[in-house]
Each structure stands twice: as C-alpha cells, then as structure tokens.
Design a protein around this motif. Sequence first.
Motif, PDB file in Angstrom:
ATOM      1  N   GLU A 138       3.356   8.513   2.211  1.00 17.40           N
ATOM      2  CA  GLU A 138       3.355   8.776   0.883  1.00 17.40           C
ATOM      3  C   GLU A 138       2.900   8.096   0.086  1.00 17.40           C
ATOM      4  N   ASN A 139       2.372   6.358   1.157  1.00 17.31           N
ATOM      5  CA  ASN A 139       1.989   5.455   0.403  1.00 17.31           C
ATOM      6  C   ASN A 139       3.280   4.773  -0.894  1.00 17.31           C
ATOM      7  N   VAL A 140       3.059   5.216  -1.816  1.00 19.69           N
ATOM      8  CA  VAL A 140       3.963   5.325  -3.061  1.00 19.69           C
ATOM      9  C   VAL A 140       5.391   6.287  -3.222  1.00 19.69           C
ATOM     10  N   ARG A 141       7.063   4.853  -3.299  1.00 12.39           N
ATOM     11  CA  ARG A 141       7.940   5.488  -3.257  1.00 12.39           C
ATOM     12  C   ARG A 141       8.776   5.663  -4.775  1.00 12.39           C
ATOM     13  N   GLU A 142       9.169   6.398  -5.396  1.00 15.66           N
ATOM     14  CA  GLU A 142       9.420   6.440  -6.460  1.00 15.66           C
ATOM     15  C   GLU A 142      10.122   5.164  -6.325  1.00 15.66           C
ATOM     16  N   PRO A 143      10.589   4.995  -8.127  1.00 16.95           N
ATOM     17  CA  PRO A 143       9.918   6.305  -9.272  1.00 16.95           C
ATOM     18  C   PRO A 143       8.792   5.398  -9.307  1.00 16.95           C
TER      19      PRO A 143
ATOM     20  N   VAL B 132       1.407  -2.517 -12.058  1.00 15.98           N
ATOM     21  CA  VAL B 132       2.633  -1.799 -11.031  1.00 15.98           C
ATOM     22  C   VAL B 132       2.457  -2.738  -9.878  1.00 15.98           C
ATOM     23  N   PHE B 133       1.631  -2.497  -9.353  1.00 12.90           N
ATOM     24  CA  PHE B 133       1.657  -3.177  -7.921  1.00 12.90           C
ATOM     25  C   PHE B 133       0.417  -4.230  -7.787  1.00 12.90           C
ATOM     26  N   GLY B 134       0.646  -5.630  -7.047  1.00 14.55           N
ATOM     27  CA  GLY B 134      -0.611  -6.513  -6.811  1.00 14.55           C
ATOM     28  C   GLY B 134      -0.790  -6.935  -5.578  1.00 14.55           C
ATOM     29  N   PHE B 135      -0.917  -8.032  -5.648  1.00 10.05           N
ATOM     30  CA  PHE B 135      -1.734  -8.862  -4.276  1.00 10.05           C
ATOM     31  C   PHE B 135      -0.645  -8.853  -2.829  1.00 10.05           C
ATOM     32  N   SER B 136      -0.293  -8.715  -3.004  1.00 12.38           N
ATOM     33  CA  SER B 136       1.007  -8.207  -2.550  1.00 12.38           C
ATOM     34  C   SER B 136       1.329  -6.902  -1.876  1.00 12.38           C
ATOM     35  N   PHE B 137       0.728  -5.728  -2.437  1.00 16.33           N
ATOM     36  CA  PHE B 137       0.997  -4.222  -2.229  1.00 16.33           C
ATOM     37  C   PHE B 137       0.715  -3.971  -0.175  1.00 16.33           C
ATOM     38  N   THR B 138       1.142  -2.954   0.205  1.00 13.82           N
ATOM     39  CA  THR B 138       1.806  -2.422   1.164  1.00 13.82           C
ATOM     40  C   THR B 138       1.929  -0.760   0.812  1.00 13.82           C
ATOM     41  N   PRO B 139       1.360  -0.059   1.234  1.00 16.26           N
ATOM     42  CA  PRO B 139       1.746   1.447   1.566  1.00 16.26           C
ATOM     43  C   PRO B 139       2.744   1.215   2.010  1.00 16.26           C
ATOM     44  N   SER B 140       3.912   1.813   1.959  1.00  9.45           N
ATOM     45  CA  SER B 140       4.843   2.523   2.516  1.00  9.45           C
ATOM     46  C   SER B 140       5.196   3.987   2.945  1.00  9.45           C
ATOM     47  N   GLY B 141       4.992   3.798   4.482  1.00 11.71           N
ATOM     48  CA  GLY B 141       5.273   5.333   4.938  1.00 11.71           C
ATOM     49  C   GLY B 141       3.528   6.207   4.495  1.00 11.71           C
TER      50      GLY B 141
ATOM     51  N   GLU C 139      -7.079  -4.490   1.046  1.00  7.63           N
ATOM     52  CA  GLU C 139      -8.595  -5.183   1.831  1.00  7.63           C
ATOM     53  C   GLU C 139      -9.741  -4.222   1.221  1.00  7.63           C
ATOM     54  N   GLN C 140      -8.756  -2.936   2.027  1.00  6.09           N
ATOM     55  CA  GLN C 140      -9.474  -2.116   1.738  1.00  6.09           C
ATOM     56  C   GLN C 140     -10.704  -0.774   0.544  1.00  6.09           C
ATOM     57  N   GLY C 141      -9.493  -1.241  -0.170  1.00  8.58           N
ATOM     58  CA  GLY C 141      -9.176  -0.382  -1.344  1.00  8.58           C
ATOM     59  C   GLY C 141      -8.716   1.108  -1.529  1.00  8.58           C
ATOM     60  N   LEU C 142      -9.391   2.094  -2.195  1.00 12.92           N
ATOM     61  CA  LEU C 142      -8.865   3.267  -2.456  1.00 12.92           C
ATOM     62  C   LEU C 142      -9.317   4.246  -1.365  1.00 12.92           C
ATOM     63  N   GLN C 143      -8.394   4.840  -0.969  1.00 12.77           N
ATOM     64  CA  GLN C 143      -7.666   4.816   0.577  1.00 12.77           C
ATOM     65  C   GLN C 143      -7.747   7.194   0.094  1.00 12.77           C
ATOM     66  N   PRO C 144      -8.647   7.784   0.997  1.00 14.55           N
ATOM     67  CA  PRO C 144      -8.448   9.044   0.568  1.00 14.55           C
ATOM     68  C   PRO C 144      -6.969   9.697   0.754  1.00 14.55           C
ATOM     69  N   GLY C 145      -7.300  10.007   0.137  1.00 16.41           N
ATOM     70  CA  GLY C 145      -5.053  11.538  -0.357  1.00 16.41           C
ATOM     71  C   GLY C 145      -4.337  10.344  -0.076  1.00 16.41           C
ATOM     72  N   THR C 146      -4.283   9.074  -0.330  1.00 17.45           N
ATOM     73  CA  THR C 146      -2.989   8.121  -0.694  1.00 17.45           C
ATOM     74  C   THR C 146      -2.881   8.697  -2.739  1.00 17.45           C
ATOM     75  N   LEU C 147      -1.689   8.558  -2.646  1.00 13.31           N
ATOM     76  CA  LEU C 147      -1.672   8.040  -4.329  1.00 13.31           C
ATOM     77  C   LEU C 147      -1.474   6.846  -4.711  1.00 13.31           C
ATOM     78  N   ALA C 148      -2.308   6.495  -5.648  1.00 19.53           N
ATOM     79  CA  ALA C 148      -3.376   5.706  -6.415  1.00 19.53           C
ATOM     80  C   ALA C 148      -4.060   5.533  -7.866  1.00 19.53           C
TER      81      ALA C 148
END
Lengths: 259, 259
Positions: free
Chosen positions: B158-163, B147-156, B189-198
């Motif tokens: 909610e981290n990830v938007r629909e769909p 779904v997401f690769g190394f260009s991913f940056t959290p979008s606000g 760079e920081q890995g899984l962040q607590p409380g984010t959708l991932a």
Amino acid sequence: MASDDREAPGSYFLSQTAAQKLDEELMGEAYGFTLEQLMELAGLAVAQATYAHYVAPGQNSVPGEKVNVVVCCGPGNNGGDGLVAARHLHHFGVPVSVVYPKPGKHVHYARLVKQLNALDVPVLSKLDAPSNSHDALARSTVLVDAVFGFSFTPSGPENVREPFKTLIERMNDYDKILCVDIPSGWHVEQGLQPGTLAIQKPDALVSLTAPKLGVRNFSGHHYVGGRFVPPRLAQHTGLRVCHYAVADQVTRFHEKVDD
Amino acid sequence: MASDDREAPGSYFLSQTAAQKLDEELMGEAYGFTLEQLMELAGLAVAQATYAHYVAPGQNSVPGEKVNVVVCCGPGNNGGDGLVAARHLHHFGVPVSVVYPKPGKHVHYARLVKQLNALDVPVLSKLDAPSNSHDALARSTVLVDAVFGFSFTPSGPENVREPFKTLIERMNDYDKILCVDIPSGWHVEQGLQPGTLAIQKPDALVSLTAPKLGVRNFSGHHYVGGRFVPPRLAQHTGLRVCHYAVADQVTRFHEKVDD
C-alpha cells in the motif's frame, strides 16, 4: 501581518530589563524557543546585514579591494551571534576570521566554534590592530563587534576588564565597525558615556529583535534583525516591531513618527 | 568560496544512504550541528522558496487573489522543517495553516508547535480537500508537502499507511504543490513509482542540502536550500554543492554539465 495584531503602537526601543525579559520569555514555557534557534536566526541576520552593507556590489567596499571580515566575539550570547554570523559569512564566500579571547561557558558556543573549525575559519585569541588606519588592511577589513550585548553593565570605573579592554582599544583602530545589538562598552540605555572605554565610532549597527534605548540617537547605518518576535509578546512588552520587506531577515531601521 | 575547496566535482544527487549519512555527520562529533539549528535554516529556506515562487509580486499567484498556504507535516524531520517553514511564512505576512495528523516524538517538534500556537497559526489534524479543483480555494491555496523526507521507505504494497494515505489522496486535489526534499510517497532513489500512492504532480520542489537521486528527472521548478554543508564534508561525501547567490538561503537548481 504581524503589525495588525497589536492594539497600541508602543515603543521601538527596549530598556535593558525589557530586553532581558523578552529574551527569557522567548525561551520560556509559553513560546518555547531554544537558544540554538534564536542564535541561528540572529547570527544569520548579522551576516546578511554585514554582506548587504559592505560586500554586495555598489556598497561601501573599496573598488578593487577584496573585503575581509573579522568578527570579535565576547563570552556571552552576543559573542554567540557573532560566531554564527562568521560561519554564514564564510558560506557567502567572504574571507572571515574570528577573535574570541575568552570562550563562554554555554555548550552551544563550543559547538559553534567546532562548526567554524570544520570550515577552517581562523579562531584567534587576539586582534592585530593595523599599524596605520589608512593602510590597505584597515580599508578592506570590516570589523564586526560582537563583544558585549544587552546584558552589559560597566565593571567599575574602568568600564571594561581584560582581555576585553585591550581588544576594544584595538577595535577602535578600525574604520568600518558594524556592531551587534549595542556597540560594546556603551550603556545599554544611556548610550556612549564620555570617558569610558567603548566603541567610539560605530559605522553600522544591527539591532536584534528591537533597538535598545542606548542607540536611540545612533546616527549611523542602522539595521534590525531577529524576525521572530510573536506579535502577542511584542504587545505584552509594549514593543513596536519594525517592518520587514517580503521574506527578508534584515531590515533598515526607520522610526515612523506619523502613525 | 566554498566551491574552491573541493578537488573532485562529484555528483549533485544523493542516494538515500548518503543523505542519511550526511545528516548524521552534520550532527555528529566532527561538525557539531544541532537539529534545532539545521531545522531552522532548512525551514527558513522552504518558507523563502514558497514565498519567492508563489507569493512575491509577478510570481505564480493569481492576480487579485490572496495566496494562502497550507503546510502538511509528517511525523519526522521533514515535518519539522514544515513546522518551521509555517512559522516563517506567518512572519512574512502570509496566511498559513498546518495539517499535522500524527505529531512526531522528538521534543523539538512539540516546541515548534508551541511556537505556531503562540502566533495563532491553526494546527489541524485533517486536510479539507477542495470540492472542485478549479474553485477559488484551490486556485489561491499553495500546499507545502512536508509529509515524508529522505528516510521514507514504502510500507508494503500500500506504500503509505493511514493517516497519511488519506492525507496524500487529498493533497493530490491541489494544483500548487511545493514539496520539501522529496515528493511524499516517491522512492528516494527511483522517484515516482507507477501505481503507488504518492504526490502525482509536484509543481515545485525544495531539495534540502542537496537533491536526492529520485528527483534527478524532476521537470518542475526546482529550488535548493540548506546552505550549511561544510565543503570538506561535501567532498568526503562525493557531493557537488549547488551555487548560491550573494547572501541567499535558497537557490534555483541547475546542473552544470560543462565543468
């Protein structure tokens, strides 16, 4: 499995016209492949077959002698497959050089040469034949013949024009010759024609997508690569696709006569 | 060997910026790769790692149950790698389907979908989550996260938007998740962040070209693919390239701390 999709078994071998049509269809509107994709997979298969046959432990290398590979490339897609194969062989840790006397016109070939330059793989215009076919160089050198492919047609009575005439003459001084798709100078459907300039004694062959009619009596080591033919297209072409094991990109060619 | 060319060992892990720069350099003037080439090799590596880890005899499949694979693809290059992987998995004889809720814009992605259509590989817009994570579907299904690769940056916040929000929620119902390059939703760079959708519990990971900093503490099964980084570029990037065996396109990731 791919083989389940076909109704009629068809033939393992392609005519020149069928091979050209299959290539056009793969890169046409219905299947949508690009040259870059297919050449990358084909060249990788050539490199893996070369490695498996000559470099891997217990294979046909001379114990104690480091194998090196020279890839002789023609101006068309067969040469492009060779340029890709040389790059992968370098990444496999095999000393490799390329002989490319007449660079082809397609923009992708120039990119492939650039990729070799970035690895410091020598790209030369001439092949130095060993002075004695029993010397160390000849014993330890594997020659990959990527000069002419399935589009080859003899150019008059001389069969092959310069600079490829001299190149093929020198290639015949080597013992370990692995040919890409069809040995250079062979008739694509009739095979080696007496009295023509061609690779005389190919040791191994990697057919791409499927063997051509001209190699149906080839008795050397025969591999097949190009694991990308859609079963629907194979069926439409009347082609019987070779079986590959697990996730391999190369297989040994075996005709199944019993089913 | 590639490893002989480097003076300094460097790091096994890439920052987000370094990963982006490496990608740009590979496809830039000096190295001359095309997206089609690199995506084909990356996708093949993903398919081979998936096969080796879940399908090959003696691996993590449930005896007697036929493995099937669903590849969830995002709109960028990570999704493109997934589309390529799905095609190769089909050729390997593995039942495969694709979930591709928001097709990306690059013309090559449309070609990759066409190539799947020609094989009758289903390309769906939604993932059906298993009703019970212990049912047969969940046990026999391997989910590839592209779904997401190394260009991913959290979008606000909610981290990830629909769909993709719904998609990733459903993906987390599966047990056997193999992630491509970086688990979707993880900080690169920081890995899984607590409380984010991932992706919460990736079982396996295939890093492409080199692992990213965000997976340096990943304790699951870690593979690396993308055997095409020129040693000179690795050195310039300060990257330590993983060792591959023979002619393989995939390797197990091991940090060597002793040299």
